[in-house]
Motif scaffolding. Structure first.
Motif, PDB file in Angstrom:
ATOM      1  N   PRO A  96      45.613  15.734 -31.041  1.00 16.82           N
ATOM      2  CA  PRO A  96      46.563  14.964 -31.867  1.00 16.82           C
ATOM      3  C   PRO A  96      47.539  14.125 -31.050  1.00 16.82           C
ATOM      4  O   PRO A  96      48.040  13.117 -31.537  1.00 16.82           O
ATOM      5  CB  PRO A  96      47.300  16.059 -32.652  1.00 16.82           C
ATOM      6  CG  PRO A  96      46.393  17.238 -32.635  1.00 16.82           C
ATOM      7  CD  PRO A  96      45.677  17.179 -31.327  1.00 16.82           C
ATOM      8  N   SER A  97      47.821  14.530 -29.815  1.00 20.75           N
ATOM      9  CA  SER A  97      48.780  13.784 -28.995  1.00 20.75           C
ATOM     10  C   SER A  97      48.197  12.498 -28.426  1.00 20.75           C
ATOM     11  O   SER A  97      48.929  11.666 -27.888  1.00 20.75           O
ATOM     12  CB  SER A  97      49.278  14.659 -27.841  1.00 20.75           C
ATOM     13  OG  SER A  97      48.201  15.074 -27.013  1.00 20.75           O
ATOM     14  N   ASN A  98      46.884  12.308 -28.532  1.00 26.35           N
ATOM     15  CA  ASN A  98      46.273  11.050 -28.095  1.00 26.35           C
ATOM     16  C   ASN A  98      46.736   9.907 -28.994  1.00 26.35           C
ATOM     17  O   ASN A  98      47.184  10.129 -30.121  1.00 26.35           O
ATOM     18  CB  ASN A  98      44.748  11.145 -28.163  1.00 26.35           C
ATOM     19  CG  ASN A  98      44.158  11.828 -26.941  1.00 26.35           C
ATOM     20  OD1 ASN A  98      44.877  12.213 -26.027  1.00 26.35           O
ATOM     21  ND2 ASN A  98      42.852  11.985 -26.936  1.00 26.35           N
ATOM     22  N   PRO A  99      46.622   8.654 -28.523  1.00 27.93           N
ATOM     23  CA  PRO A  99      46.955   7.511 -29.376  1.00 27.93           C
ATOM     24  C   PRO A  99      46.136   7.528 -30.660  1.00 27.93           C
ATOM     25  O   PRO A  99      45.011   8.058 -30.687  1.00 27.93           O
ATOM     26  CB  PRO A  99      46.584   6.296 -28.512  1.00 27.93           C
ATOM     27  CG  PRO A  99      46.676   6.789 -27.108  1.00 27.93           C
ATOM     28  CD  PRO A  99      46.252   8.220 -27.157  1.00 27.93           C
ATOM     29  N   GLU A 103      41.855  10.401 -31.046  1.00 25.47           N
ATOM     30  CA  GLU A 103      42.005  11.863 -31.053  1.00 25.47           C
ATOM     31  C   GLU A 103      40.720  12.591 -30.661  1.00 25.47           C
ATOM     32  O   GLU A 103      40.773  13.723 -30.192  1.00 25.47           O
ATOM     33  CB  GLU A 103      42.449  12.336 -32.444  1.00 25.47           C
ATOM     34  CG  GLU A 103      43.826  11.876 -32.859  1.00 25.47           C
ATOM     35  CD  GLU A 103      43.828  10.521 -33.548  1.00 25.47           C
ATOM     36  OE1 GLU A 103      44.889  10.107 -34.052  1.00 25.47           O
ATOM     37  OE2 GLU A 103      42.747   9.877 -33.594  1.00 25.47           O
ATOM     38  N   ARG A 104      39.564  11.968 -30.840  1.00 24.74           N
ATOM     39  CA  ARG A 104      38.293  12.625 -30.533  1.00 24.74           C
ATOM     40  C   ARG A 104      37.899  12.478 -29.070  1.00 24.74           C
ATOM     41  O   ARG A 104      36.840  12.972 -28.653  1.00 24.74           O
ATOM     42  CB  ARG A 104      37.178  12.068 -31.411  1.00 24.74           C
ATOM     43  CG  ARG A 104      37.384  12.302 -32.900  1.00 24.74           C
ATOM     44  CD  ARG A 104      36.168  11.889 -33.709  1.00 24.74           C
ATOM     45  NE  ARG A 104      36.431  11.998 -35.140  1.00 24.74           N
ATOM     46  CZ  ARG A 104      36.376  13.126 -35.825  1.00 24.74           C
ATOM     47  NH1 ARG A 104      36.060  14.242 -35.200  1.00 24.74           N
ATOM     48  NH2 ARG A 104      36.639  13.149 -37.128  1.00 24.74           N
ATOM     49  N   LEU A 105      38.724  11.801 -28.276  1.00 26.05           N
ATOM     50  CA  LEU A 105      38.388  11.570 -26.873  1.00 26.05           C
ATOM     51  C   LEU A 105      39.104  12.567 -25.969  1.00 26.05           C
ATOM     52  O   LEU A 105      40.254  12.920 -26.223  1.00 26.05           O
ATOM     53  CB  LEU A 105      38.783  10.152 -26.469  1.00 26.05           C
ATOM     54  CG  LEU A 105      38.099   9.007 -27.218  1.00 26.05           C
ATOM     55  CD1 LEU A 105      38.663   7.670 -26.743  1.00 26.05           C
ATOM     56  CD2 LEU A 105      36.599   9.054 -27.007  1.00 26.05           C
ATOM     57  N   PRO A 106      38.450  12.993 -24.880  1.00 29.78           N
ATOM     58  CA  PRO A 106      39.160  13.823 -23.899  1.00 29.78           C
ATOM     59  C   PRO A 106      40.245  12.992 -23.228  1.00 29.78           C
ATOM     60  O   PRO A 106      40.072  11.790 -22.985  1.00 29.78           O
ATOM     61  CB  PRO A 106      38.055  14.217 -22.916  1.00 29.78           C
ATOM     62  CG  PRO A 106      37.006  13.166 -23.067  1.00 29.78           C
ATOM     63  CD  PRO A 106      37.046  12.743 -24.500  1.00 29.78           C
ATOM     64  N   VAL A 110      41.147   8.430 -21.798  1.00 28.09           N
ATOM     65  CA  VAL A 110      41.980   7.558 -22.627  1.00 28.09           C
ATOM     66  C   VAL A 110      42.827   6.642 -21.745  1.00 28.09           C
ATOM     67  O   VAL A 110      43.560   7.103 -20.871  1.00 28.09           O
ATOM     68  CB  VAL A 110      42.889   8.388 -23.557  1.00 28.09           C
ATOM     69  CG1 VAL A 110      43.831   7.476 -24.328  1.00 28.09           C
ATOM     70  CG2 VAL A 110      42.045   9.209 -24.517  1.00 28.09           C
ATOM     71  N   ALA A 111      42.725   5.335 -21.970  1.00 26.78           N
ATOM     72  CA  ALA A 111      43.529   4.336 -21.261  1.00 26.78           C
ATOM     73  C   ALA A 111      44.427   3.640 -22.276  1.00 26.78           C
ATOM     74  O   ALA A 111      44.067   2.603 -22.830  1.00 26.78           O
ATOM     75  CB  ALA A 111      42.637   3.326 -20.548  1.00 26.78           C
ATOM     76  N   ILE A 205      50.517  -3.718 -23.528  1.00 24.93           N
ATOM     77  CA  ILE A 205      49.866  -4.717 -22.682  1.00 24.93           C
ATOM     78  C   ILE A 205      50.766  -5.115 -21.521  1.00 24.93           C
ATOM     79  O   ILE A 205      50.297  -5.345 -20.403  1.00 24.93           O
ATOM     80  CB  ILE A 205      49.488  -5.973 -23.498  1.00 24.93           C
ATOM     81  CG1 ILE A 205      48.506  -5.591 -24.622  1.00 24.93           C
ATOM     82  CG2 ILE A 205      48.880  -7.050 -22.604  1.00 24.93           C
ATOM     83  CD1 ILE A 205      47.185  -5.052 -24.128  1.00 24.93           C
ATOM     84  N   VAL A 206      52.063  -5.198 -21.757  1.00 20.49           N
ATOM     85  CA  VAL A 206      52.997  -5.629 -20.710  1.00 20.49           C
ATOM     86  C   VAL A 206      53.715  -4.442 -20.063  1.00 20.49           C
ATOM     87  O   VAL A 206      54.715  -4.609 -19.374  1.00 20.49           O
ATOM     88  CB  VAL A 206      54.017  -6.645 -21.265  1.00 20.49           C
ATOM     89  CG1 VAL A 206      53.305  -7.875 -21.787  1.00 20.49           C
ATOM     90  CG2 VAL A 206      54.859  -6.017 -22.375  1.00 20.49           C
ATOM     91  N   ALA A 207      53.185  -3.250 -20.273  1.00 15.94           N
ATOM     92  CA  ALA A 207      53.820  -2.035 -19.750  1.00 15.94           C
ATOM     93  C   ALA A 207      54.019  -2.031 -18.234  1.00 15.94           C
ATOM     94  O   ALA A 207      54.985  -1.429 -17.746  1.00 15.94           O
ATOM     95  CB  ALA A 207      53.011  -0.807 -20.183  1.00 15.94           C
TER      96      ALA A 207
END
Length: 398
Positions: A96-99, A103-106, A110-111, A205-207
């Motif tokens: 759940p903490s993924n963007p 959520e289904r990705l390890p 995740v990028a 994008i500008v992070a």
């Protein structure tokens, strides 16, 4: 007992004893032979050890090792089988903490953020960027202002990514400038910088950039140096800022006018009745939208204030103070690095005649309407929020 019977009985007992002893001797022989054969086969199974050194301890240890190794192999195989089963069913991954949407990705794949760094089409990705710019400057431009933009870009070091938003569709002509070949060009006809910013400058994008400059095309930069500007911004803790504007009769706000003998100022005195609170816009916590500079964290908030359909950004300058705290300390004007607003109505020429109004008059009317709409949306949003708080408190005390 008769002598003959006695002799017979003794002889019978003697033969029985001899047979018994013979049987026992045979059993011993069989046991010894079996032990020798067992030892022989054990010796064959341990060729690296002399037969004379094979003993019970070695056999026991080797047997334990075989059992332990078998257990380890079975455990490893079971773990592998379990992992394979999990991999076959990716529905078992849910973080759940993924963007949102990932959520289904390890987590390791995740990028969530990107950048505007230009990369090669060959070689190793790790070798693409000998250096990474720390800052971003974006200009919304038309080709007619190319010379002014050329002078402006040269005030920004190689530590800046240069991004040009083209509202007139002319992009390739800019290659007459060497720096343009390294810049990023985005073109959409007759669009404003806030339209571009909302769509192409998402905070993720500008992070990588510490500061984001979002500037108009009609700014004189003779007295401006970008690196020195950032030094002063850091020194005075400004999250949202702009260079001082050379004072002239057309400057609408006292706050943004350049002051002499000052590095930075954060408040001013406006005309009577303009400021209900000396710590609020336009007397403090205020910059204009022609040449704002945002820290990474401030921009993450400001981007969300920009409305998709309100493209001119009018009213945004009064709302910026909602993104930093305390705003009257973290928003300011840099006097030591100042610019000149040349007041070129370039976007006005991109409008169309409407109800007898000239193109620039139609654009101006749209700007005023957007300001009214933006203020109404902000007020309604705040009222709805505070009303929901009151409802929650009331429900909680019942």
């Amino acid at each position: 007992m008769e002598p003959e019977k006695l002799a017979y009985t003794k002889a019978k007992i003697g033969r029985s004893t001899m047979v018994k002893k013979a049987n026992e001797n045979f059993k011993v022989l069989i046991t010894i032979s079996t032990g020798i054969m067992f030892g022989f086969f054990i010796g064959l199974s341990i060729p690296s050890l002399p037969l004379t050194k094979v003993n019970t301890t070695t056999v026991v240890l080797r047997g334990s090792a075989v059992v332990a190794n078998k257990t380890t192999i079975e455990s490893t195989q079971n773990s592998k089988n379990a992992s394979d089963e999990i991999l076959k069913d990716n529905k078992k991954i849910w973080i759940p903490s993924n963007p949102r949407g990932a959520e289904r990705l390890p987590q390791g794949i995740v990028a969530p953020e990107s950048d505007l760094y230009l990369r090669r089409l060959w070689g190793l990705p790790s070798d693409d960027l000998p250096s990474k710019p720390n800052y971003l400057v974006a200009f919304t431009v038309g080709y007619d202002q190319r010379n002014n933009i050329d002078m402006a870009v040269k005030k920004f070091s190689d530590n800046f990514t240069v991004l040009l938003f083209h509202y007139d569709g002319r992009t390739t002509e800019w290659d007459e400038f060497e720096w343009s070949k390294r810049a990023i060009h985005i073109s959409a006809p007759k669009q404003t910088k806030w339209w571009y910013a909302k769509r192409f400058l998402h905070p993720d994008i500008v992070a990588p950039y510490d500061y984001i400059f979002i500037w108009d095309e009609d700014l004189g930069v003779e007295h401006f140096n970008a690196e020195e500007y950032i030094t002063l911004v850091r020194k005075h803790g400004l999250e949202i800022s702009q260079p001082g504007i050379e004072p002239n009769k057309k400057a609408p706000w006292q706050m943004t006018k350049k002051r002499d003998n000052s590095e930075v100022h954060k408040e001013t005195e406006e005309r009577p009745g303009w400021c209900s609170n000396p710590h609020l816009p336009p007397c403090a916590a205020f910059v204009e939208i022609m040449a704002p500079v945002f820290s990474r964290d401030a921009w993450r908030c400001v981007w969300h204030i920009i409305q998709n359909d309100l493209v001119h950004g009018w009213g945004l300058d009064f709302a910026l103070q909602k993104c930093v705290e305390p705003a009257h300390e973290k928003i300011g004007v840099v006097d030591a690095q100042w610019i000149v607003h040349q007041t070129v109505p370039s976007l006005g020429s991109q409008g169309e005649t409407e109800n007898g109004r000239s193109p620039w008059q139609a654009v101006r009317l749209r700007c005023k309407r957007e300001w009214t709409m933006f203020n109404a949306r902000m007020n309604n949003a705040e009222k709805a929020y505070y009303k929901s708080l009151m409802s929650s408190n009331f429900t909680g005390h019942r």
